[in-house]
Design a protein around this motif. Structure first.
Motif, PDB file in Angstrom:
ATOM      1  N   MET A  99       0.824  -1.204   0.000  1.00  0.00           N
ATOM      2  CA  MET A  99       0.000   0.000   0.000  1.00  0.00           C
ATOM      3  C   MET A  99       0.859   1.255   0.000  1.00  0.00           C
ATOM      4  SD  MET A  99      -2.940  -1.222  -0.348  1.00  0.00           S
ATOM      5  CE  MET A  99      -3.929   0.269  -0.166  1.00  0.00           C
ATOM      6  N   ALA A 100       1.981   1.219   0.713  1.00  0.00           N
ATOM      7  CA  ALA A 100       2.900   2.359   0.701  1.00  0.00           C
ATOM      8  C   ALA A 100       3.412   2.617  -0.715  1.00  0.00           C
ATOM      9  CB  ALA A 100       4.061   2.116   1.659  1.00  0.00           C
ATOM     10  N   LEU A 101       3.768   1.545  -1.417  1.00  0.00           N
ATOM     11  CA  LEU A 101       4.237   1.681  -2.799  1.00  0.00           C
ATOM     12  C   LEU A 101       3.123   2.193  -3.707  1.00  0.00           C
ATOM     13  CD1 LEU A 101       6.343  -1.599  -3.119  1.00  0.00           C
ATOM     14  CD2 LEU A 101       7.221   0.735  -2.985  1.00  0.00           C
ATOM     15  N   LEU A 102       1.910   1.688  -3.484  1.00  0.00           N
ATOM     16  CA  LEU A 102       0.774   2.137  -4.291  1.00  0.00           C
ATOM     17  C   LEU A 102       0.535   3.632  -4.102  1.00  0.00           C
ATOM     18  CD1 LEU A 102      -1.699   1.787  -6.083  1.00  0.00           C
ATOM     19  CD2 LEU A 102      -2.953   0.975  -4.064  1.00  0.00           C
ATOM     20  N   PHE A 103       0.475   4.088  -2.868  1.00  0.00           N
ATOM     21  CA  PHE A 103       0.241   5.509  -2.603  1.00  0.00           C
ATOM     22  C   PHE A 103       1.386   6.362  -3.151  1.00  0.00           C
ATOM     23  CE2 PHE A 103      -2.649   4.096   0.934  1.00  0.00           C
ATOM     24  CZ  PHE A 103      -3.795   4.680   0.422  1.00  0.00           C
ATOM     25  N   LEU A 134      -7.369   7.352  -6.289  1.00  0.00           N
ATOM     26  CA  LEU A 134      -7.529   5.901  -6.189  1.00  0.00           C
ATOM     27  C   LEU A 134      -8.962   5.502  -5.842  1.00  0.00           C
ATOM     28  CD1 LEU A 134      -4.195   5.006  -4.359  1.00  0.00           C
ATOM     29  CD2 LEU A 134      -4.757   4.635  -6.767  1.00  0.00           C
ATOM     30  N   ALA A 135      -9.618   6.254  -4.992  1.00  0.00           N
ATOM     31  CA  ALA A 135     -10.995   5.934  -4.614  1.00  0.00           C
ATOM     32  C   ALA A 135     -11.882   5.897  -5.863  1.00  0.00           C
ATOM     33  CB  ALA A 135     -11.529   6.962  -3.625  1.00  0.00           C
ATOM     34  N   GLY A 136     -12.687   4.851  -5.964  1.00  0.00           N
ATOM     35  CA  GLY A 136     -13.568   4.691  -7.108  1.00  0.00           C
ATOM     36  C   GLY A 136     -12.942   3.954  -8.276  1.00  0.00           C
ATOM     37  N   LYS A 137     -11.610   3.788  -8.259  1.00  0.00           N
ATOM     38  CA  LYS A 137     -10.920   3.075  -9.324  1.00  0.00           C
ATOM     39  C   LYS A 137     -10.959   1.572  -9.058  1.00  0.00           C
ATOM     40  CE  LYS A 137      -9.774   6.900 -11.379  1.00  0.00           C
ATOM     41  NZ  LYS A 137      -8.492   7.536 -11.106  1.00  0.00           N
ATOM     42  N   ARG A 138     -10.561   0.807 -10.064  1.00  0.00           N
ATOM     43  CA  ARG A 138     -10.603  -0.651  -9.975  1.00  0.00           C
ATOM     44  C   ARG A 138      -9.190  -1.211  -9.763  1.00  0.00           C
ATOM     45  NH1 ARG A 138     -15.389  -3.000 -11.676  1.00  0.00           N
ATOM     46  NH2 ARG A 138     -16.885  -1.560 -12.622  1.00  0.00           N
ATOM     47  N   ALA A 139      -9.068  -2.039  -8.751  1.00  0.00           N
ATOM     48  CA  ALA A 139      -7.793  -2.689  -8.457  1.00  0.00           C
ATOM     49  C   ALA A 139      -7.900  -4.182  -8.744  1.00  0.00           C
ATOM     50  CB  ALA A 139      -7.404  -2.477  -7.000  1.00  0.00           C
ATOM     51  N   LEU A 140      -6.877  -4.726  -9.371  1.00  0.00           N
ATOM     52  CA  LEU A 140      -6.787  -6.159  -9.609  1.00  0.00           C
ATOM     53  C   LEU A 140      -5.609  -6.695  -8.806  1.00  0.00           C
ATOM     54  CD1 LEU A 140      -7.509  -8.790 -11.046  1.00  0.00           C
ATOM     55  CD2 LEU A 140      -6.072  -8.049 -12.969  1.00  0.00           C
ATOM     56  N   VAL A 141      -5.876  -7.601  -7.878  1.00  0.00           N
ATOM     57  CA  VAL A 141      -4.844  -8.216  -7.051  1.00  0.00           C
ATOM     58  C   VAL A 141      -4.649  -9.647  -7.533  1.00  0.00           C
ATOM     59  CG1 VAL A 141      -4.144  -8.865  -4.715  1.00  0.00           C
ATOM     60  CG2 VAL A 141      -5.525  -6.795  -5.081  1.00  0.00           C
ATOM     61  N   ILE A 142      -3.453  -9.955  -7.986  1.00  0.00           N
ATOM     62  CA  ILE A 142      -3.158 -11.318  -8.445  1.00  0.00           C
ATOM     63  C   ILE A 142      -2.504 -12.079  -7.298  1.00  0.00           C
ATOM     64  CG2 ILE A 142      -1.903 -12.736 -10.096  1.00  0.00           C
ATOM     65  CD1 ILE A 142      -2.181 -10.572 -12.131  1.00  0.00           C
ATOM     66  N   GLY A 143      -3.204 -13.094  -6.802  1.00  0.00           N
ATOM     67  CA  GLY A 143      -2.772 -13.843  -5.638  1.00  0.00           C
ATOM     68  C   GLY A 143      -3.637 -13.466  -4.456  1.00  0.00           C
ATOM     69  N   GLY A 159     -11.921   2.774  -0.766  1.00  0.00           N
ATOM     70  CA  GLY A 159     -12.944   3.077  -1.751  1.00  0.00           C
ATOM     71  C   GLY A 159     -12.709   2.525  -3.136  1.00  0.00           C
ATOM     72  N   MET A 160     -11.763   1.588  -3.278  1.00  0.00           N
ATOM     73  CA  MET A 160     -11.519   0.987  -4.589  1.00  0.00           C
ATOM     74  C   MET A 160     -12.426  -0.223  -4.790  1.00  0.00           C
ATOM     75  SD  MET A 160      -7.374   1.234  -5.000  1.00  0.00           S
ATOM     76  CE  MET A 160      -7.492   1.305  -6.791  1.00  0.00           C
ATOM     77  N   GLN A 161     -12.738  -0.498  -6.041  1.00  0.00           N
ATOM     78  CA  GLN A 161     -13.447  -1.710  -6.396  1.00  0.00           C
ATOM     79  C   GLN A 161     -12.386  -2.781  -6.672  1.00  0.00           C
ATOM     80  OE1 GLN A 161     -16.674  -0.995  -9.338  1.00  0.00           O
ATOM     81  NE2 GLN A 161     -16.081   1.158  -9.155  1.00  0.00           N
ATOM     82  N   VAL A 162     -12.487  -3.910  -5.988  1.00  0.00           N
ATOM     83  CA  VAL A 162     -11.388  -4.866  -5.985  1.00  0.00           C
ATOM     84  C   VAL A 162     -11.800  -6.218  -6.567  1.00  0.00           C
ATOM     85  CG1 VAL A 162      -9.633  -6.016  -4.575  1.00  0.00           C
ATOM     86  CG2 VAL A 162     -10.482  -3.757  -3.910  1.00  0.00           C
TER      87      VAL A 162
END
Length: 325
Positions: A99-103, A134-143, A159-162
């Motif tokens: 999350m630190a890297l994402l922000f 980032l809020a409202g955006k779509r995140a794809l987590v692989i794994g 607030g992301m769609q995951v």
């Protein structure tokens, strides 16, 4: 129950671990196994095939970190009777760094920091601003293992769609309504994903999973975060996607080259391509699981697992040696 820890006998972790163990557990330590005839549980990340073969009563191998090294997998395949367990003491730690890297990547912290250190405020007045919402955006987590589950929950909390991809789909939704899909749907889901976060193990199936074609499917100005293993992403394709601007930014904690000795820690570039020249990339030296509390957490989780084994308690899911994780 005789447990042997493959570390130096005076390793400070022994003094952390010993008081937490049940009285039924006899703990020894050393780079050589003390009395291999009686050893029942071995703790070590990279035991040799000879060490495993030399312990006729060995029934469990505990790898004191996440992942299954290639050489360890080969040694374990020769002992199919062994149960193999990982420790996931650093799952929360690694998820926090993701999350630190994402922000940092999405908010372009690095270039703003570098400029302001020189008194240069100009990026603050750039139009349009670089920073991404980032809020409202779509995140794809692989794994969707211990780390991926935490990352998915954190992304949803802001607030992301995951959506999370896993090898096998046991249910359609994770905690909090996180959408779960099988990895086979990767290309179908990439075009709707503004953020791609890699938290999967490195196996034959995931090596090179994200290449030029997969990156091209992401929407323009996407963000990639990798806290899995470097080789999950093709480094040339990643570099070119960043240089071209198709990817807005990336946060990378895992790499393609690592120091092979102490001296090399001062002059080992992490990739074949100059990611260090790109301001929109946040570089981190594979420290996802490293905080002040790491070793205490490792020993606490290790003691809990050993006590469960000794007392016949409920055990976590074992490593699938054939699958590689």
């Amino acid at each position: 129950m005789h447990v042997h820890f493959l570390v130096e006998a005076d390793d400070p972790n022994i003094s952390l671990l010993q008081p937490m163990l049940d009285a039924q557990i006899f703990l020894t330590a050393g780079t050589e196994i003390t009395d291999p005839q009686t050893c029942q549980v071995l703790i070590g990340g990279r035991p040799s095939a000879d060490q495993l073969a030399g312990c006729p009563n060995l029934h469990t191998l505990v790898i004191p970190f996440a992942g299954l090294p290639v050489e360890t997998r080969s040694a374990c395949l020769a002992r199919p009777d062994l149960r193999v367990f990982n420790l996931h003491h650093n799952a929360q730690i690694t998820a926090e760094l993701a999350m630190a890297l994402l922000f940092a990547a999405a908010k372009f912290v690095v270039p703003h920091d570098l400029r302001l250190r020189k008194g240069d405020w100009n990026l603050r007045y750039q139009s349009p601003p670089q920073a991404l919402l980032l809020a409202g955006k779509r995140a794809l987590v692989i794994g969707y293992g211990q780390v991926g589950q935490r990352i998915a929950a954190m992304c949803q909390a802001i607030g992301m769609q995951v959506t999370a991809l896993q090898r096998s789909q046991s249910k359609s939704a994770g905690a909090g309504g996180i959408r779960l899909e099988q990895i086979q749907k990767l290309r179908e889901i990439l075009p709707e994903s503004n953020v791609l976060i890699l938290a999967c193990p490195l196996t034959a199936e995931t090596q090179g999973l994200i290449g030029r074609d997969e990156l091209a499917l992401l929407p323009t100005r996407g963000v990639l975060v990798n806290i899995a293993r470097g080789e999950v992403v093709d480094q040339r394709a990643l570099y070119e996607a960043l240089v071209s601007g198709h990817l807005a930014a990336a946060g990378l904690d895992v790499w393609y080259h690592y120091p092979q000795c102490e001296q090399a820690r001062f002059d080992t570039m992490p990739a074949d391509y100059p990611f260090q020249e790109l301001e929109q990339v946040v570089l981190s030296p594979h420290r996802g699981g490293l905080v002040r509390e790491t070793e205490q957490l490792r020993m606490t989780h290790l003691a809990d697992l050993l006590n469960r084994i000794a007392l016949g308690g409920e055990l976590p899911k074992a490593v699938d040696v054939i699958a590689g994780y």
